[in-house]
Design an enzyme around this catalytic site. Structure first.
Site, PDB file in Angstrom:
ATOM      1  N   GLU A  74       0.817  -1.220   0.000  1.00  0.00           N
ATOM      2  CA  GLU A  74       0.000   0.000   0.000  1.00  0.00           C
ATOM      3  C   GLU A  74       0.850   1.269   0.000  1.00  0.00           C
ATOM      4  O   GLU A  74       0.473   2.288  -0.593  1.00  0.00           O
ATOM      5  CB  GLU A  74      -0.971  -0.008   1.184  1.00  0.00           C
ATOM      6  CG  GLU A  74      -2.157  -0.960   1.021  1.00  0.00           C
ATOM      7  CD  GLU A  74      -1.806  -2.438   1.187  1.00  0.00           C
ATOM      8  OE1 GLU A  74      -0.676  -2.748   1.633  1.00  0.00           O
ATOM      9  OE2 GLU A  74      -2.655  -3.298   0.872  1.00  0.00           O
ATOM     10  N   GLN A 108      -7.491  -1.451  -1.566  1.00  0.00           N
ATOM     11  CA  GLN A 108      -8.492  -2.516  -1.712  1.00  0.00           C
ATOM     12  C   GLN A 108      -9.447  -2.603  -0.523  1.00  0.00           C
ATOM     13  O   GLN A 108     -10.641  -2.803  -0.703  1.00  0.00           O
ATOM     14  CB  GLN A 108      -7.751  -3.836  -1.910  1.00  0.00           C
ATOM     15  CG  GLN A 108      -8.567  -4.939  -2.461  1.00  0.00           C
ATOM     16  CD  GLN A 108      -7.676  -6.090  -2.903  1.00  0.00           C
ATOM     17  OE1 GLN A 108      -7.165  -6.835  -2.077  1.00  0.00           O
ATOM     18  NE2 GLN A 108      -7.484  -6.246  -4.207  1.00  0.00           N
ATOM     19  N   HIS A 112     -12.088  -6.787   7.562  1.00  0.00           N
ATOM     20  CA  HIS A 112     -12.782  -6.363   6.348  1.00  0.00           C
ATOM     21  C   HIS A 112     -13.990  -5.510   6.685  1.00  0.00           C
ATOM     22  O   HIS A 112     -14.936  -5.436   5.906  1.00  0.00           O
ATOM     23  CB  HIS A 112     -13.216  -7.577   5.499  1.00  0.00           C
ATOM     24  CG  HIS A 112     -12.058  -8.397   5.017  1.00  0.00           C
ATOM     25  ND1 HIS A 112     -11.461  -9.345   5.792  1.00  0.00           N
ATOM     26  CD2 HIS A 112     -11.364  -8.363   3.859  1.00  0.00           C
ATOM     27  CE1 HIS A 112     -10.455  -9.895   5.121  1.00  0.00           C
ATOM     28  NE2 HIS A 112     -10.372  -9.311   3.946  1.00  0.00           N
TER      29      HIS A 112
END
Ligand code: TPP
Ligand code: MG
Length: 726
Positions: free
Chosen positions: A456, A478, A526
């Site tokens: 990243e 993402q 997530h």
């Protein structure tokens, strides 16, 4: 002072190299000596407490001057670090400019008194502003080289176009330009060093990585940072590189090394690695004393390699300058350094009013009327009027803008349809784990849409390099949960490029970030939110749409504006039925800082954003049906800037307010809004300001726990009823 050399060098006096003319030797010595004397002058001023920090380039001068003499200021590009005084002198930064930074003067051309001394920046010379953070500049250098290559292949993209950020960036490029970036040997331990070598190697970019190896990182010796003690050995297997390892106290050998390195880069073969062994006679900085951790014998051995003394001896020995000529030259340079200090001490300090300048672009205001527009009318065409998802309309906006603006590149993890292009004749393509970039590589090609390494910081660091050259990287993170490796780049670099360079540079990149929970099984890694961490970083714009139309219009504004934008896309909203909208046309923009009243009401103001908007609407409807309470729901849409006027108008009307968000309650975005309301609208309130947010924990995998952790319509309804009855 220009000095003619007194005699030609005798043949055969320098067995090692002998490639420099006598005049070049004198030129190199002048710069090296001047660099040392500017350091000495700063040290004097620091002792007198007239400047506030000092870090020297002493011992590194020969290597740096070599780089500065081989490369071309205003043509090549430079991402140096704090020791690079001699490099910058060689490129054309003046001692007075350096001293203006040391005293923190208004006229400090690198930062207007914002950065410590030796934190270089000069748009004229192509020296891009760098921070105090070690190693972050390497990825900027990589992005800069990518942008240079792109413009040389697509010169039409450099055209200055009115109406968006392009109007404010002069693009310059040359097909054979080289990008130099430098760092100490200790800084090669940072992961970003390896991330930068990765991309430079893979893409054969014309970047010279110069390692100034003085054997120490403050007090930590090289073998602690570098297994085996020699970084050249560790990097030797990177493909496409040209490698040089050189005595960086010898200007002649260093120049030869840089010449070979630059030739490799200019011919398009790939990057180069110049590892120079130098010394550090003045400790790490004025605040450090190396006698605390280095033996006397070691320090004495270093002193024997001092490049200034050695070069002086050589000029004498080879009869290039006489003792008197050397004395005269040195005297004039002593004076130059002293006069630079005097001039700077007389220079005015920056005004207090200047503090807020250049946090954001002063040229292009994303809250301005130019971004107000209406969605295109579908003209009765049923197909055009079909409601589309947020995912569709983000994808459509990306494609529209890429058609309109050839400076846009899109990259990130898995964003390409297929990195192996030949597969595209058989397969549909990936186009992002959420398919937001689907079809973009197929339409715009692999030069504009491509996969990044799984790193990243690499994604964001390169974006900064691209953006400083006037390109528009629209990159994808993402999952918000994995934004943290890029946090250093976001907070210390992306957000700060404009302010710390006093408007000299800007990095208006767009970071699209998939965020949020309510996924049923998204779990800890997530489901994260955390927008307040970024609204707490001056210099960033933070956007958080709740529906397809807003996402489309706000993304377009994000791309066209001239500030760095964090564009949060809620994963749960990507394909929801709620908030679908017909395609609004290729020019639909929404200004930042304009909230939307999504449900008018008179009893309570409910201020929210993102995935809580539909939940707040549900709660408001139930409050009305079951309790007769009329709730006004306000969707902020952008979190920085945020629409204080709309909040204030609503609170003045209702006198009761709830701030609701998905992120954890404590220290969250709602705390700031609540505090402002309490501070500025106290007289208008009939009840305390209430907040609704997630529990102060991460999101668990088990759906029962997830439901309990994240704010649900029930919790919002309860807050509404409680507050009405207060
Ligand atoms: C990311 C980061 N961590 C720590 C520091 C504090 N720091 C400044 S310089 C330095 C040592 C750097 O050593 P090296 O890379 O060898 O460069 P040198 O100063 O020796 O030229 C450290 C730890 C910093 N500036 N940035
Ligand atoms: Mg070092």
């Amino acid at each position: 002072m220009e000095l003619a050399v007194s005699s030609a060098r005798e043949p055969g006096t320098d067995a090692a190299s002998g490639s420099l003319s006598p005049q070049q030797m004198v030129d190199a010595y002048r710069l090296m000596y001047l660099s040392r004397r500017v350091d000495d002058r700063e040290i004097l001023l620091k002792r007198q407490q007239k400047i506030f920090f000092q870090v020297s380039g002493a011992g590194h001068e020969a290597l740096q001057v070599a780089a500065g003499l081989v490369l071309r200021p205003g043509y090549d590009w430079f991402f140096p670090y704090y020791r690079d005084r001699a490099l910058c002198l060689a490129l054309g930064v003046t001692p007075t400019e350096m001293m203006l930074q040391a005293v923190g003067a208004a006229d400090d051309p690198a930062s207007g008194g914002r950065q410590m001394p030796t934190h270089w920046s000069s748009p004229r010379l192509h020296i891009v502003s760098t921070s105090s953070s070690t190693t972050t500049q390497l990825l900027h250098a990589v992005g800069c080289a990518e942008a240079g290559r792109y413009f040389s292949r697509h010169p039409e993209a450099a055209e200055k176009v009115p109406g968006d950020y392009r109007a404010y960036h002069d693009v310059e490029f040359h097909g054979d330009e080289v990008v130099l970036t430098s760092l100490g040997e200790g800084s090669t331990s940072q992961g970003e060093f390896w991330e930068a070598l990765n991309t430079a190697s893979n893409k054969r970019l014309p970047v010279i990585f110069c390692i100034e190896d003085n054997g120490y990182a403050i007090s930590v010796p090289v073998e602690v940072n570098t297994p085996g003690g020699n970084i050249s050995r560790l990097v030797a297997n990177f493909p496409n590189f040209h490698f040089e390892e050189v005595d960086g106290t010898d200007p002649e050998a260093s120049i030869a090394a840089f010449e070979r390195a630059a030739a490799h880069c200019r011919s398009g073969l790939g990057p180069a690695f110049v590892h120079g062994h130098v010394i550090r006679p003045y400790s790490h900085s004025y605040s450090d004393d190396d006698k605390l951790y280095r033996s006397a014998a070691e320090r004495e051995a270093d002193a024997l390699r001092d490049p200034i003394a050695r070069m002086q001896m050589r000029l004498l020995r080879e009869g290039i300058l006489s003792a008197e000529e050397i004395t005269a030259l040195e005297h004039s340079l002593d004076l130059e350094a002293a006069e630079a200090g005097e001039r700077a001490l007389a220079a005015p300090a920056p005004s207090i009013a200047s503090i807020t300048e250049h946090v954001y672009s002063s040229d292009l205001d994303p809250t301005g009327a130019q971004f107000e527009s209406d969605p295109a009318d579908p003209n009765g065409e049923p197909k055009a009027a079909t409601p589309r998802t947020m995912a569709d309309l983000i994808n459509a906006c990306l494609a529209d803008e890429m058609r309109r603006d050839p400076r846009i590149v899109v990259y990130g993890e898995d964003v390409a349809d297929a990195s192996r292009e030949q597969a595209l004749s058989e397969v549909k393509g990936k186009g992002g784990v959420f398919k937001l970039t689907a079809g973009l590589q197929t339409e715009f090609g692999s030069e504009r849409v491509f996969n990044s390494p799984l790193a990243e910081a690499n994604i964001v660091g390169r974006a900064i390099g691209y953006a400083t050259r006037g390109m528009k990287p629209v990159v994808e993170i993402q999952f918000f949960d994995y934004i943290w490796p890029a946090m250093h780049q976001i907070r210390n670099e992306l957000a700060l490029m404009r302010w710390r360079s006093n408007g000299g540079w800007a990095a208006p990149a767009v970071l699209r970030v998939a965020i949020g929970g309510y996924l049923t099984g998204g779990a800890i890694y997530h489901s994260q939110s955390g927008e307040s961490i970024f609204t707490h970083t001056p210099g960033l714009r933070v956007v958080f749409p709740s529906n397809a139309l807003d996402a489309n219009g706000l993304l377009r504004t994000s791309i066209r504006c001239d500030d760095p934008v964090l564009f949060f896309e809620h994963k749960r909203l990507y394909r929801e039925t709620y908030g679908r909208a017909p395609y609004p046309g290729p020019d639909f923009t929404i200004p930042f800082g304009k909230a939307k009243v999504v449900r008018p009401g008179s009893h309570i103001s409910l201020i929210t954003y993102g995935a809580v908007v539909p939940r707040a609407l549900q709660a408001a409807q139930r409050a009305h049906r079951q309790h007769g309470i009329d709730v006004e729901v306000i969707d902020l849409r952008t979190l920085n800037p945020f629409d204080w006027d709309s909040i204030a108008a609503s609170v003045r009307k209702t006198s009761r307010v709830i701030v609701a968000h998905e992120d954890m309650l404590s220290w969250g975005y709602g705390a700031e809004i609540a505090a402002r309301i309490a501070d500025q609208l106290f007289e208008d309130l009939d009840a305390p300001v209430r907040r609704v947010g997630a529990m102060d924990t991460f999101v668990a995998y088990q759906p029962l726990l997830e439901d309990a952790i994240l704010p649900q319509p029930d919790a919002i309804l309860k807050a509404i009823v409680d507050l009405k009855n207060f």
